[in-house]
Scaffold this motif. Structure first.
Motif, PDB file in Angstrom:
ATOM      1  N   LEU A  61      42.012  40.943  31.537  1.00 53.52           N
ATOM      2  CA  LEU A  61      42.261  42.383  31.413  1.00 53.52           C
ATOM      3  C   LEU A  61      41.756  43.137  32.642  1.00 53.52           C
ATOM      4  CD1 LEU A  61      41.352  42.994  27.650  1.00 53.52           C
ATOM      5  CD2 LEU A  61      43.613  43.235  28.697  1.00 53.52           C
ATOM      6  N   LEU A  62      40.541  42.800  33.087  1.00 49.04           N
ATOM      7  CA  LEU A  62      39.962  43.490  34.243  1.00 49.04           C
ATOM      8  C   LEU A  62      40.710  43.139  35.527  1.00 49.04           C
ATOM      9  CD1 LEU A  62      37.731  45.441  34.987  1.00 49.04           C
ATOM     10  CD2 LEU A  62      36.194  43.491  35.346  1.00 49.04           C
ATOM     11  N   PHE A  63      41.214  41.908  35.600  1.00 48.75           N
ATOM     12  CA  PHE A  63      41.964  41.486  36.784  1.00 48.75           C
ATOM     13  C   PHE A  63      43.276  42.268  36.903  1.00 48.75           C
ATOM     14  CE2 PHE A  63      45.268  38.695  38.593  1.00 48.75           C
ATOM     15  CZ  PHE A  63      44.744  38.500  39.867  1.00 48.75           C
ATOM     16  N   TRP A  64      43.987  42.401  35.773  1.00 51.11           N
ATOM     17  CA  TRP A  64      45.293  43.061  35.808  1.00 51.11           C
ATOM     18  C   TRP A  64      45.193  44.580  35.720  1.00 51.11           C
ATOM     19  CZ3 TRP A  64      49.884  41.083  37.091  1.00 51.11           C
ATOM     20  CH2 TRP A  64      50.007  39.688  37.121  1.00 51.11           C
ATOM     21  N   PHE A  65      44.097  45.065  35.154  1.00 50.90           N
ATOM     22  CA  PHE A  65      43.931  46.521  35.008  1.00 50.90           C
ATOM     23  C   PHE A  65      42.568  46.941  35.548  1.00 50.90           C
ATOM     24  CE2 PHE A  65      46.536  44.906  31.488  1.00 50.90           C
ATOM     25  CZ  PHE A  65      47.727  45.588  31.728  1.00 50.90           C
ATOM     26  N   PRO A  66      42.393  46.847  36.874  1.00 45.89           N
ATOM     27  CA  PRO A  66      41.082  47.140  37.470  1.00 45.89           C
ATOM     28  C   PRO A  66      40.653  48.587  37.294  1.00 45.89           C
ATOM     29  CG  PRO A  66      42.770  46.908  39.169  1.00 45.89           C
ATOM     30  CD  PRO A  66      43.393  46.469  37.890  1.00 45.89           C
ATOM     31  N   LYS A  67      41.595  49.515  37.039  1.00 43.03           N
ATOM     32  CA  LYS A  67      41.236  50.926  36.912  1.00 43.03           C
ATOM     33  C   LYS A  67      40.608  51.256  35.559  1.00 43.03           C
ATOM     34  CE  LYS A  67      44.653  52.593  40.237  1.00 43.03           C
ATOM     35  NZ  LYS A  67      45.812  53.492  40.478  1.00 43.03           N
ATOM     36  N   SER A  73      34.456  47.471  39.966  1.00 36.81           N
ATOM     37  CA  SER A  73      35.308  46.562  39.197  1.00 36.81           C
ATOM     38  C   SER A  73      35.352  45.184  39.835  1.00 36.81           C
ATOM     39  CB  SER A  73      36.723  47.138  39.066  1.00 36.81           C
ATOM     40  OG  SER A  73      37.313  47.313  40.342  1.00 36.81           O
ATOM     41  N   ASN A  74      35.375  45.105  41.171  1.00 38.92           N
ATOM     42  CA  ASN A  74      35.412  43.804  41.847  1.00 38.92           C
ATOM     43  C   ASN A  74      34.149  43.000  41.588  1.00 38.92           C
ATOM     44  OD1 ASN A  74      37.937  44.079  42.881  1.00 38.92           O
ATOM     45  ND2 ASN A  74      37.286  44.829  44.894  1.00 38.92           N
ATOM     46  N   SER A  75      33.009  43.662  41.676  1.00 41.09           N
ATOM     47  CA  SER A  75      31.733  42.983  41.444  1.00 41.09           C
ATOM     48  C   SER A  75      31.643  42.471  40.009  1.00 41.09           C
ATOM     49  CB  SER A  75      30.569  43.940  41.735  1.00 41.09           C
ATOM     50  OG  SER A  75      29.341  43.321  41.443  1.00 41.09           O
ATOM     51  N   LEU A  76      32.073  43.329  39.088  1.00 39.21           N
ATOM     52  CA  LEU A  76      32.025  42.925  37.679  1.00 39.21           C
ATOM     53  C   LEU A  76      33.009  41.800  37.400  1.00 39.21           C
ATOM     54  CD1 LEU A  76      30.930  43.346  34.848  1.00 39.21           C
ATOM     55  CD2 LEU A  76      32.638  45.152  34.513  1.00 39.21           C
ATOM     56  N   LEU A  77      34.217  41.880  37.990  1.00 36.31           N
ATOM     57  CA  LEU A  77      35.220  40.841  37.783  1.00 36.31           C
ATOM     58  C   LEU A  77      34.717  39.501  38.298  1.00 36.31           C
ATOM     59  CD1 LEU A  77      38.012  39.851  36.980  1.00 36.31           C
ATOM     60  CD2 LEU A  77      38.889  40.678  39.190  1.00 36.31           C
ATOM     61  N   LYS A 134      44.101  35.833  47.994  1.00 38.81           N
ATOM     62  CA  LYS A 134      45.449  35.289  47.783  1.00 38.81           C
ATOM     63  C   LYS A 134      46.002  35.885  46.481  1.00 38.81           C
ATOM     64  CE  LYS A 134      44.968  32.362  51.275  1.00 38.81           C
ATOM     65  NZ  LYS A 134      45.765  32.466  52.513  1.00 38.81           N
ATOM     66  N   SER A 135      46.533  37.097  46.554  1.00 34.12           N
ATOM     67  CA  SER A 135      46.905  37.871  45.370  1.00 34.12           C
ATOM     68  C   SER A 135      47.960  37.187  44.504  1.00 34.12           C
ATOM     69  CB  SER A 135      47.409  39.251  45.804  1.00 34.12           C
ATOM     70  OG  SER A 135      47.824  39.991  44.683  1.00 34.12           O
ATOM     71  N   ILE A 136      49.053  36.692  45.129  1.00 32.30           N
ATOM     72  CA  ILE A 136      50.142  36.083  44.341  1.00 32.30           C
ATOM     73  C   ILE A 136      49.654  34.829  43.611  1.00 32.30           C
ATOM     74  CG2 ILE A 136      52.397  34.972  44.486  1.00 32.30           C
ATOM     75  CD1 ILE A 136      53.054  36.822  46.822  1.00 32.30           C
ATOM     76  N   LEU A 137      48.916  33.991  44.349  1.00 33.97           N
ATOM     77  CA  LEU A 137      48.402  32.765  43.724  1.00 33.97           C
ATOM     78  C   LEU A 137      47.431  33.112  42.593  1.00 33.97           C
ATOM     79  CD1 LEU A 137      48.205  29.698  43.640  1.00 33.97           C
ATOM     80  CD2 LEU A 137      46.411  29.821  45.403  1.00 33.97           C
ATOM     81  N   ALA A 138      46.571  34.117  42.822  1.00 37.39           N
ATOM     82  CA  ALA A 138      45.594  34.518  41.796  1.00 37.39           C
ATOM     83  C   ALA A 138      46.307  35.012  40.542  1.00 37.39           C
ATOM     84  CB  ALA A 138      44.665  35.591  42.351  1.00 37.39           C
ATOM     85  N   LYS A 139      47.382  35.818  40.739  1.00 32.38           N
ATOM     86  CA  LYS A 139      48.119  36.325  39.573  1.00 32.38           C
ATOM     87  C   LYS A 139      48.804  35.189  38.816  1.00 32.38           C
ATOM     88  CE  LYS A 139      48.964  40.995  41.310  1.00 32.38           C
ATOM     89  NZ  LYS A 139      49.965  41.987  41.756  1.00 32.38           N
ATOM     90  N   THR A 140      49.384  34.248  39.591  1.00 33.67           N
ATOM     91  CA  THR A 140      50.041  33.100  38.946  1.00 33.67           C
ATOM     92  C   THR A 140      49.035  32.289  38.129  1.00 33.67           C
ATOM     93  OG1 THR A 140      51.620  32.970  40.777  1.00 33.67           O
ATOM     94  CG2 THR A 140      51.423  31.036  39.353  1.00 33.67           C
ATOM     95  N   MET A 141      47.876  32.026  38.726  1.00 35.79           N
ATOM     96  CA  MET A 141      46.858  31.237  38.033  1.00 35.79           C
ATOM     97  C   MET A 141      46.314  31.981  36.803  1.00 35.79           C
ATOM     98  SD  MET A 141      46.603  28.291  39.450  1.00 35.79           S
ATOM     99  CE  MET A 141      48.389  28.422  39.660  1.00 35.79           C
ATOM    100  N   SER A 142      46.151  33.292  36.911  1.00 35.62           N
ATOM    101  CA  SER A 142      45.608  34.060  35.777  1.00 35.62           C
ATOM    102  C   SER A 142      46.528  33.963  34.562  1.00 35.62           C
ATOM    103  CB  SER A 142      45.394  35.515  36.173  1.00 35.62           C
ATOM    104  OG  SER A 142      46.635  36.178  36.390  1.00 35.62           O
ATOM    105  N   VAL A 143      47.855  34.130  34.819  1.00 33.51           N
ATOM    106  CA  VAL A 143      48.809  34.026  33.703  1.00 33.51           C
ATOM    107  C   VAL A 143      48.799  32.613  33.128  1.00 33.51           C
ATOM    108  CG1 VAL A 143      51.252  34.129  33.079  1.00 33.51           C
ATOM    109  CG2 VAL A 143      50.274  35.878  34.593  1.00 33.51           C
ATOM    110  N   SER A 144      48.783  31.611  34.013  1.00 29.85           N
ATOM    111  CA  SER A 144      48.783  30.212  33.553  1.00 29.85           C
ATOM    112  C   SER A 144      47.558  29.921  32.695  1.00 29.85           C
ATOM    113  CB  SER A 144      48.809  29.270  34.759  1.00 29.85           C
ATOM    114  OG  SER A 144      49.951  29.489  35.546  1.00 29.85           O
TER     115      SER A 144
END
Length: 713
Positions: A61-67, A73-77, A134-144
């Motif tokens: 949730l924090l990764f996809w909705f940092p606001k 948010s980065n430190s907490l994530l 690596k934003s795209i790879l991170a998003k792919t891995m998060s969903v997986s």
């Protein structure tokens, strides 16, 4: 180095260590022997797994909705992701340790194990990709990872609780076949659905455990690597019967642990079908009615459910007001709103008293007026009882012209008219009672032609016409037992009588069934001086032996100085409390007469104390059995004695024999020797049956224990 940086460094190093440990264990699992303390850690797997699930979802949730957060948010994530992976690593390691134990289906275990490993490894990639930008790879891995969390959880639940765990409560029961009983084939419509639901997933074309397939008849008959799964020559030795009978902990138990298990009904169907020669083409109706398989299979087609009454209970005050010495109003069974009414005392009977029953006109379903003096016009009182199902008018003196008042009782199922000279009008009225299931017209003066007409008009009604001199052998009535009272002191005389003077009366005093090889021949009155259960039957040449007549006689003895219930009776059947058990007043077979104490939710547990120590030879419990009302013998009887030193010792444990069908109502005695000196107290505990067996109409419910006397001698 800041505090946060120290935490991040520790967690990152932990991930490196965990990855190494996990990889080493996966590769060398078969060569590793775990010490006991690591086995304990492995068993913490079900506890640990909740942490990574929650933390990974929060991290996602924090990764996809940092606001969601205004700052940091980065430190907490970073901390959240590392904590998620830390607990994921611990959970995976614990799961690997747990998987080393036996008792799991390896295919299911492997699926769960590898998806769990992927959660950890892909999660690690997710963190590295995020840390390197690596934003795209991170998003792919998060969903997986989040998808794999769901898959892994599902596989884990299936492994632990069984496949289709969520739907199991509504899919596990043997459903009624879609064909009628007359059309049903034993294998096609009963046995095959059980195999498909519980066995075929591991024994089919794509998956043949033990080289065995159970998806087609030819493969069943072919057997597997262990030989014939069904032994047609010696069915009791069939491999399938051996496997389903093993404890679930056994490795060879089938279905294996972790899979949906066979229900008791399914086991009974499989066992009885195999033991009766496993005939694949035989129809259910071709089995004899006495066949155990037919008995179990028939219940799947039986549309008759246990009677559930949707009307309200009559008030206790109303029932009490209607009860008197010559009329008993009682529930069909302890928790039923339906009532049974029986009249006694012909000389005291007044037909107008039937009008008083209007107060329970909704609840009255069973009315016994046998031997009461009635006129046909008196039957008009019965028209109020629209829920009446059973009506006994035997020997009431009517000619049946008043049966017009019975025609509108559409729920009436059984009508008894034995001993009444029925008129032509009566026959005409009876012909209109097409809803009757049973009609009893013994000795009613009807000739064979009239009876044949009646049977023709009522083809669905079972009509009992009684004796006719057709050369058949008929059964004697049971003897009568004559005694002054049921509870006595000293000695008491017993007389046995039978209306046919030439019969031989056999009896026993040890609660065994009297027959040709086990009996005492009655030759005249005899005396008793102890507790006995008298059982007697009549025999004569040219007649079938009578049914049994029994009675319990109790010798009063030592009365405790103080009696205490350790568990209370049901509030509806509490009689006079502990005083009931020592009042020397014997109850009859009417459980609602107020003479009986009833126990269901709790055992009957009682402590009996003596001011001075006594020598006790035996103790006896007077009990009731009314199977149709769920009143059965106790499941277990335990007795303790306390000596003069105050030490309590268990001296008797008994598991009374349980009935295998609904038997005739009876009062019976359970007596136990004690033979102890210097007894200061006795404690007894009688535990109700829980649950009632599967053959019983109330299967699965709790049974009742009813007791009215305790005799100590």
């Amino acid at each position: 180095m800041t505090q946060n940086r120290k935490i991040v460094s520790f967690l990152e190093n932990s991930l490196i260590v965990f990855n190494g440990l996990i990889l080493a264990f996966v590769i060398g699992k078969q060569y590793i022997s775990l010490p006991p303390f690591l086995e304990v850690f492995g068993r913490m797997h079900p506890l640990l797994l909740h942490f990574p699930i929650v933390l990974l979802v929060l991290a996602g949730l924090l990764f996809w909705f940092p606001k969601i957060l205004d700052h940091n948010s980065n430190s907490l994530l970073q901390i959240l992701l590392l904590l998620s992976l830390f607990f994921t690593g611990l959970t995976v390691i614990a799961g690997l340790f747990l998987s080393a134990e036996e008792g799991y289906v390896q295919e299911d275990l492997q699926n769960h194990q590898w998806t769990g490993l992927l959660v950890f490894w892909l999660g690690s990639v997710w963190y590295l990709a995020w840390a390197k930008g690596k934003s795209i790879l991170a998003k792919t891995m998060s969903v997986s990872v989040l998808v794999l969390v769901l898959v892994t959880g599902h596989l884990g639940a299936s492994l632990t609780h069984g496949e289709d765990f969520l739907l199991f409560p509504i899919s596990s029961k043997v459903s009624a076949p879609v064909v009628s009983l007359e059309e049903a084939v034993a294998y096609d419509h009963i046995i095959r659905p059980i195999l498909e639901q519980k066995c075929v997933s591991c024994h089919k074309a794509s998956k043949q455990k033990g080289d065995l397939r159970l998806d087609e008849v030819r493969f069943i008959l072919a057997g597997g690597k262990n030989g014939d799964v069904i032994d047609l020559e010696n069915p009791e030795n069939s491999e399938i019967l051996q496997r389903i009978s093993l404890p679930i902990e056994e490795e060879e138990h089938m279905p294996p642990k972790g899979k949906p298990q066979l229900t008791e009904t399914e086991i009974q169907l499989l066992e009885t079908w195999i033991l009766e020669n496993a005939l694949f083409e035989k129809k259910v109706v071709e089995y004899p009615e006495t066949s155990p398989f037919f008995t179990f299979a028939n219940t799947l087609f039986d549309d008759k459910k246990e009677e559930v009454y949707d009307f309200d209970f009559a008030s206790k005050k109303t029932i009490t007001g209607l009860n008197h010495e010559y009329r008993v109003v009682q529930a069909l069974y302890p928790d039923s709103p339906a009532l049974r009414v029986s009249y006694f005392g012909k000389a005291q009977f007044d037909a107008a008293s039937l009008d008083e029953l209007k107060k329970i006109n909704i609840q009255l379903v069973d009315l016994n007026l046998q031997n009461m003096s009635l006129k046909d016009e008196d039957l008009s009182y019965l028209s109020h009882f629209q829920n009446l199902k059973i009506l006994n008018l035997n020997f009431t003196g009517i000619n049946g012209s008043g049966l017009q008042h019975v025609q509108d009782l559409k729920k009436l199922k059984s009508l008894s008219l034995t001993g009444n000279n029925l008129s032509e009008d009566a026959v005409n009225y009876l012909k209109k009672l097409s809803h009757l299931e049973a009609l009893f017209i013994w000795n009613t003066g009807l000739d064979n032609k009239t009876i044949a007409e009646l049977k023709s008009e009522l083809p669905k009604t079972k009509i009992e016409t009684g004796y006719s001199d057709d050369g058949e052998i008929y059964q004697l009535n049971p003897p009568e037992i004559k005694a002054e009272k049921a509870i006595f002191t000293g000695e008491m005389e017993i007389n046995l009588k039978h209306p046919i003077g030439s019969v031989s009366i056999f009896y026993t005093l040890d609660n065994t069934i009297p027959d040709s090889s086990n009996h005492i021949l009655y030759e005249g009155p005899f005396k008793i001086d102890k507790n006995i259960t008298l059982r007697t039957r009549a025999f004569a040449d040219g007649w079938s032996g009578s049914d049994e007549k029994s009675a319990v006689f109790l010798k009063s003895g030592i009365k405790p100085d103080e009696v205490t219930f350790l568990q209370s009776p049901d509030k509806r059947f509490k009689a006079n409390g502990t005083a009931t058990l020592f009042d020397l007043e014997k109850g009859d077979e009417e459980f609602s007469s107020g003479s009986w104490l009833g126990f269901r939710q709790n055992p009957m547990e009682i402590k009996m104390e003596f001011n001075e120590t006594r020598t006790i030879n035996n103790i006896a419990f007077s009990l009731l059995e009314v199977g149709a009302s769920y009143i059965v013998p106790p499941y277990k009887i335990e007795i303790w004695s306390t000596g003069k030193d105050g030490t309590e010792r268990l001296i008797q444990t008994d598991f009374p024999e349980q009935p295998e069908k609904i038997r005739k109502n009876q009062v019976f005695l359970k007596e136990y020797p004690i033979k102890k000196e210097n007894v200061s107290a006795i404690r007894a505990k009688l535990s109700p049956v829980n649950p009632l067996p599967k053959w019983h109409p109330g299967a699965g419910e709790k049974g009742w224990v009813f007791i009215d006397e305790i005799l100590i001698n």
